[in-house]
Design an enzyme around this catalytic site. Structure first.
Site, PDB file in Angstrom:
ATOM      1  N   ASP A  92       0.861  -1.180   0.000  1.00 45.71           N
ATOM      2  CA  ASP A  92       0.000   0.000   0.000  1.00 45.71           C
ATOM      3  C   ASP A  92       0.897   1.230   0.000  1.00 45.71           C
ATOM      4  OD1 ASP A  92      -2.170   1.621  -0.041  1.00 45.71           O
ATOM      5  OD2 ASP A  92      -3.015   0.980   1.882  1.00 45.71           O
ATOM      6  N   ASP A 127      -2.863   7.442  -3.548  1.00 45.60           N
ATOM      7  CA  ASP A 127      -4.134   8.114  -3.814  1.00 45.60           C
ATOM      8  C   ASP A 127      -4.416   9.163  -2.753  1.00 45.60           C
ATOM      9  OD1 ASP A 127      -4.141   5.834  -2.153  1.00 45.60           O
ATOM     10  OD2 ASP A 127      -6.322   5.695  -2.216  1.00 45.60           O
ATOM     11  N   CYS A 275     -14.793 -21.848  20.357  1.00 47.87           N
ATOM     12  CA  CYS A 275     -14.061 -21.915  19.095  1.00 47.87           C
ATOM     13  C   CYS A 275     -13.021 -23.025  19.178  1.00 47.87           C
ATOM     14  CB  CYS A 275     -13.388 -20.574  18.823  1.00 47.87           C
ATOM     15  SG  CYS A 275     -12.451 -20.562  17.287  1.00 47.87           S
ATOM     16  N   CYS A 277     -10.467 -23.231  16.664  1.00 51.37           N
ATOM     17  CA  CYS A 277      -9.459 -22.903  15.652  1.00 51.37           C
ATOM     18  C   CYS A 277      -8.078 -23.312  16.166  1.00 51.37           C
ATOM     19  CB  CYS A 277      -9.502 -21.415  15.330  1.00 51.37           C
ATOM     20  SG  CYS A 277      -8.753 -20.369  16.584  1.00 51.37           S
ATOM     21  N   CYS A 280      -7.258 -21.616  19.439  1.00 47.96           N
ATOM     22  CA  CYS A 280      -8.090 -21.986  20.584  1.00 47.96           C
ATOM     23  C   CYS A 280      -7.882 -23.439  20.996  1.00 47.96           C
ATOM     24  CB  CYS A 280      -9.556 -21.699  20.277  1.00 47.96           C
ATOM     25  SG  CYS A 280      -9.853 -19.934  20.054  1.00 47.96           S
TER      26      CYS A 280
HETATM   27  N1  GUN Z   1      -6.139   1.659   3.281  1.00 50.20           N
HETATM   28  C1  GUN Z   1      -7.356   1.883   3.799  1.00 50.20           C
HETATM   29  N2  GUN Z   1      -8.035   2.778   3.038  1.00 50.20           N
HETATM   30  C2  GUN Z   1      -7.229   3.107   2.026  1.00 50.20           C
HETATM   31  C3  GUN Z   1      -7.382   3.975   0.894  1.00 50.20           C
HETATM   32  O1  GUN Z   1      -8.410   4.627   0.692  1.00 50.20           O
HETATM   33  N3  GUN Z   1      -6.307   4.060   0.028  1.00 50.20           N
HETATM   34  C4  GUN Z   1      -5.165   3.342   0.237  1.00 50.20           C
HETATM   35  N4  GUN Z   1      -4.173   3.471  -0.641  1.00 50.20           N
HETATM   36  N5  GUN Z   1      -5.014   2.541   1.290  1.00 50.20           N
HETATM   37  C5  GUN Z   1      -6.028   2.418   2.164  1.00 50.20           C
HETATM   38 ZN    ZN Z   2     -10.437 -19.573  17.915  1.00 47.74          ZN
END
Ligand code: GUN
Ligand code: ZN
Length: 648
Positions: A92, A127, A275, A277, A280
Site C-alpha cells: 500500500d 491516492d 471456538c 481454531c 483456541c
Molecule cells: N487503506 C485503507 N483505506 C485506504 C485507501 O483509501 N487508500 C489506500 N491506498 N489505502 C487504504
Molecule cells: Zn479460535
C-alpha cells in the site's frame, strides 16, 4: 503478464485466479497486513502462510520508506526476504496514513518507485483518501488528483498496479473513479471506506459499492481497502469484491476483542470454549483471559486471523454452491447495521440481475430479505412481462390457490372461460405451470406455501368435469410444457415448438417433468431448476425456431473446429452473447454464418463477453457427435399416456 481468470461465480461474486510474479492469488482472498518491521509482526509471516493458509499478504510501503533502517534493508534484501514471506506481496502507498495522521511526507513518484525497487508484486498508486464526509468539491479534487497520479504511475510501472477508487459518498464520483481505475489498473481498489467499516455504516458502503459496480472492469480483481472482519466478507463478496486486507486481526486483539463471523465479542465475556481454531486448540478462549497480556494479544490475533480465514472459506464454498445470498442474509441477521446494509443492496437488485444465474441448486429462505433477492426480482419481472402479453394464459380469469383453498376451488368459472390457476407462494401468485421452475421449484423454507400444489395441478385444472382423467392429465401436461417453452423462448417460438408434440416424461417418484422426447430421442432434458435444456436434437430445432441473435453466442473462426468437436469455448474466442442469456444458460454456439456448432452452458454473463482474455466462457453440453443423454430413471411413467380415445 497472465490475467485474472474467473473459475466459478455466484452473481458478481467469483472464485478466480490472479497471477503475480510470486504466485497466483486464489480469490476471494484476505491479504493480512504484515507489519513492515518484522520484529513487530505479531504472528510470524511464515506461519501466516503455512499454518493459516493465507498465501498472499500486504504491507505498507510508506511506513517502510519512512524508517531509514527498514528502507535500506528493503532496498538491499528485497521485500520478500525482509518480511520472510515467499508469496504474492502487495504494497500500500500511504494514503491510509494521510487519513490517520493528516499528511504524508513522500511524493507519489517517490513512493511508487520505491515499491518498484523493493520488488512489490502489486504496487499501489499514492491516492488521496477522500473521507466519507468530504464536501463535493473536496471529493472531486481527491478523485481528480488520484486519477492524475494513476496516469503518471501507469507510465512508470510495468508490473501490476493497484489503482484506488475514491469519491467519498458521491455515487457519480465513485463511478468516474472506477472508470479511471478500470482503464489504468490491474487491480481496482475501493478506498476511503475505513470510517464506514469502523462505524458499521453498511448502507452507505452498499450504496457506494453499487455506484462503482457498473464501471468496474469485470476482468480485473476488485479489492476493498481495510475490510478485515469476518462479518463483512459475504456481504462485500456479493458486490464482487475479490480481495480484502486488514490489520484488524491484530488491532482487535490489542483491545481483547474476539472476532466471530456473527460479530465482535469481548474476551472477558467468554466463559465457554466456543471456538476450536488452531489458536483456541492451544489455549481455549475462557483460559486466555487469565494469560499475560503479551500472550493474550498474540493468541487472540491468531484466533482472529483464523476466524477471518475460516469465513473466507465459507464464502468460497458458498460461491461454489450458489448460496452466497443465503450466507450474507444469515450474517446480516446477526447485526442490525449489516441487515440495513443488505437491505440497501437488495434495493439495488436490478444491478445484480444481468449477472444473476438462471438458477441455483436450491432456494433457501433465510431472512425477510430472501424474497427480495435478485433471483426473485428477476423471476417476477419476467413473470410480469410474460403475463402482460407474451404468455399463453394472460387472457384467462385468474384463480389463486392457497393450501387452505384447495378443497373449495370451482371446477370452472361461471361463464366457462378457461382459467389461469396460480399458487400463492411467498413471492406472490405464480402460475401452476411454473411451479417447477427456480426459485419456487427448488424452494426450501418455512411452510409458507405448499409446493405439493405441483402434484395436484392436473386435478385442479379440471375445466370439464366430464372429461376422462387421462385426458385431463394429458391436457395439463400440454399446458405445462407449452408454458415452459414460452417462459424460456417467448410465445412465438413456443407455438412452433408445440407443433413438435414432444412426449413429456415425468419422474415416477416425484411427478416432476424430466425429459421431452420424440421417436426414442431426447430433445430436452429438464433440470432440477425446471428448465428444459436442449440436447443436440433440441438445439437444432431451437436454432431453426429462434431468430438470430436470440439464444446465441458467436464463436471466433479460430475456435470453430474445436467447439464443433466438443471442446470448451474459451473467453478469448467468444466476442459476444445474446443479452437475453445469463450465467448458467444453455446457449446455441454458432459461427459467423450462424451455423450451429454446439450447445454450451455459459459461465460468463453476456456483458462480460469480450472482456476476459483468460478462462472459460462456456462449457459444452452437447454437439453433433456427442452421445445421447443418460436416462436417469428406469421406465418412467410417460405422460401423456396413450390416448384412449384414439385406441377405440
Ligand atoms: N487503506 C485503507 N483505506 C485506504 C485507501 O483509501 N487508500 C489506500 N491506498 N489505502 C487504504
Ligand atoms: Zn479460535
Amino acid at each position: 503478464m497472465r490475467e485474472f481468470e474467473l473459475l466459478e461465480r455466484d452473481g458478481f461474486a467469483r472464485l478466480g485466479r490472479f497471477p503475480t510474479p510470486h504466485g497466483t492469488i486464489e480469490t476471494p482472498a484476505l491479504l493480512p497486513v504484515l507489519h513492515p518491521d518484522p520484529k513487530r509482526q505479531v504472528i510470524p509471516a511464515r506461519e501466516i502462510r503455512d499454518r493459516f493458509g493465507l498465501r498472499a499478504a500486504i504491507t505498507s510501503s510508506y511506513i517502510l520508506w519512512r524508517s531509514p533502517e527498514l528502507r535500506a534493508r528493503a532496498e538491499t534484501e528485497g521485500l520478500h526476504r525482509l518480511l520472510d514471506f515467499e508469496g504474492p506481496l502487495m504494497t500500500d502507498s500511504g494514503a491510509f496514513q494521510q487519513h490517520a495522521y493528516g499528511s504524508v511526507e513522500a511524493g507519489p513518484e517517490e513512493i511508487l518507485d520505491f515499491q518498484e525497487r523493493i520488488g512489490s508484486d502489486i504496487a499501489t498508486v499514492l491516492d488521496i483518501f477522500v473521507e466519507p464526509g468530504a464536501s463535493p468539491e473536496a471529493a472531486q479534487r481527491g478523485v481528480e488528483e488520484t486519477a492524475e497520479r494513476a496516469r503518471r504511475a501507469r507510465e512508470r510501472r510495468k508490473g501490476l498496479l493497484a489503482v484506488p477508487v475514491q469519491g467519498g459518498a458521491f455515487p457519480e464520483l465513485r463511478y468516474r473513479s472506477a472508470q479511471v481505475a478500470s482503464e489504468l489498473g490491474d487491480l481496482l481498489a475501493i478506498g476511503g471506506v475505513v470510517p464506514l467499516l469502523e462505524q458499521y455504516r453498511f448502507p452507505e458502503l452498499a450504496q457506494l459499492l453499487l455506484a462503482a459496480r457498473p464501471a468496474l472492469a469485470p476482468q480485473r480483481p476488485v479489492h476493498l481497502f481495510g475490510a478485515g472482519h469476518p462479518v463483512v466478507f459475504a456481504f462485500a463478496a456479493l458486490f464482487g469484491v475479490d480481495l480484502f486486507d486488514s490489520s484488524s486481526y491484530h488491532k482487535f486483539a490489542r483491545r481483547d476483542a474476539v472476532m466471530l463471523p456473527e460479530g465482535t465479542v469481548a474476551l472477558a465475556s467468554i466463559r465457554e470454549p466456543i471456538c476450536d481454531c488452531l489458536a483456541c486448540q492451544e489455549v481455549p478462549l475462557p483460559e486466555l483471559r487469565e494469560r499475560p497480556p503479551e500472550e493474550r494479544e498474540r493468541q487472540l490475533a491468531r484466533h482472529n486471523l483464523a476466524a477471518c480465514a475460516k469465513e473466507l472459506s465459507r464464502v468460497r464454498q458458498a460461491i461454489r454452491d450458489g448460496t452466497l445470498w443465503e450466507l450474507a442474509e444469515r450474517r446480516a441477521s446477526g447485526h442490525p447495521a449489516l441487515y440495513q446494509g443488505l437491505k440497501a443492496a437488495v434495493r439495488g437488485a436490478r444491478w445484480f440481475v444481468p449477472v444473476e444465474p438462471d438458477s441455483r441448486p436450491s432456494f433457501r429462505w433465510s431472512s425477510p430479505l430472501s424474497g427480495l433477492r435478485p433471483s426473485v426480482i428477476r423471476f417476477l419481472a419476467r413473470l410480469a412481462l410474460w403475463s402482460a402479453g407474451k404468455g399463453p394464459f394472460h387472457q384467462f380469469p385468474r384463480i389463486t390457490l392457497t393450501p387452505g383453498s384447495l378443497r373449495s376451488v370451482p371446477s370452472s368459472d361461471s361463464v366457462g372461460a378457461p382459467l389461469w390457476w396460480e399458487a400463492a407462494t411467498p413471492i406472490g401468485p405464480v402460475p401452476l405451470e411454473l411451479l417447477e421452475v427456480y426459485p419456487v421449484g427448488c424452494w426450501v423454507g418455512p411452510e409458507l406455501f405448499d409446493p405439493d400444489l405441483r402434484r395436484v395441478a392436473p386435478d385442479l385444472v379440471e375445466e370439464d368435469p366430464a372429461e376422462a382423467p387421462e385426458l385431463r392429465v394429458a391436457r395439463w401436461t400440454g399446458r405445462h410444457v407449452g408454458a415452459l417453452y414460452a417462459w424460456c423462448y417467448g410465445a412465438s417460438a413456443a407455438a412452433k415448438l408445440g407443433e413438435l408434440h414432444l412426449q413429456a416424461i415425468r419422474s415416477a417418484r416425484t411427478g416432476r417433468l424430466r425429459r421431452l422426447d420424440r421417436e426414442g430421442h431426447t430433445w430436452f432434458v429438464v433440470g432440477n431448476d425446471g428448465i428444459p435444456y436442449p440436447t443436440w436434437a433440441g438445439a437444432k430445432e431451437l436454432h431453426r425456431t429462434l431468430p438470430a441473435p436470440q439464444g446465441r453466442v458467436v464463436v471466433a473462426s479460430d475456435a470453430v473446429p474445436f467447439v464443433e468437436a466438443g471442446r470448451t469455448l474459451f473467453a478469448g474466442f467468444a466476442a459476444s452473447a445474446d443479452w437475453g442469456l445469463s450465467p448458467g444458460s444453455a446457449a446455441l454456439l454458432v459461427d459467423g454464418e450462424d451455423r450451429l456448432l454446439a450447445v454450451g452452458r455459459l459461465r460468463l454473463a453476456p456483458p462480460e463477453f469480450g472482456r476476459f482474455r483468460r478462462g472459460v466462457a462456456a462449457e459444452i453440453l452437447s454437439h453433433a457427435r456427442s452421445p445421447p443423454p443418460v436416462v436417469e430413471e428406469p421406465s418412467p411413467a410417460a405422460w401423456p399416456p396413450e390416448n384412449p380415445a384414439e385406441g377405440a
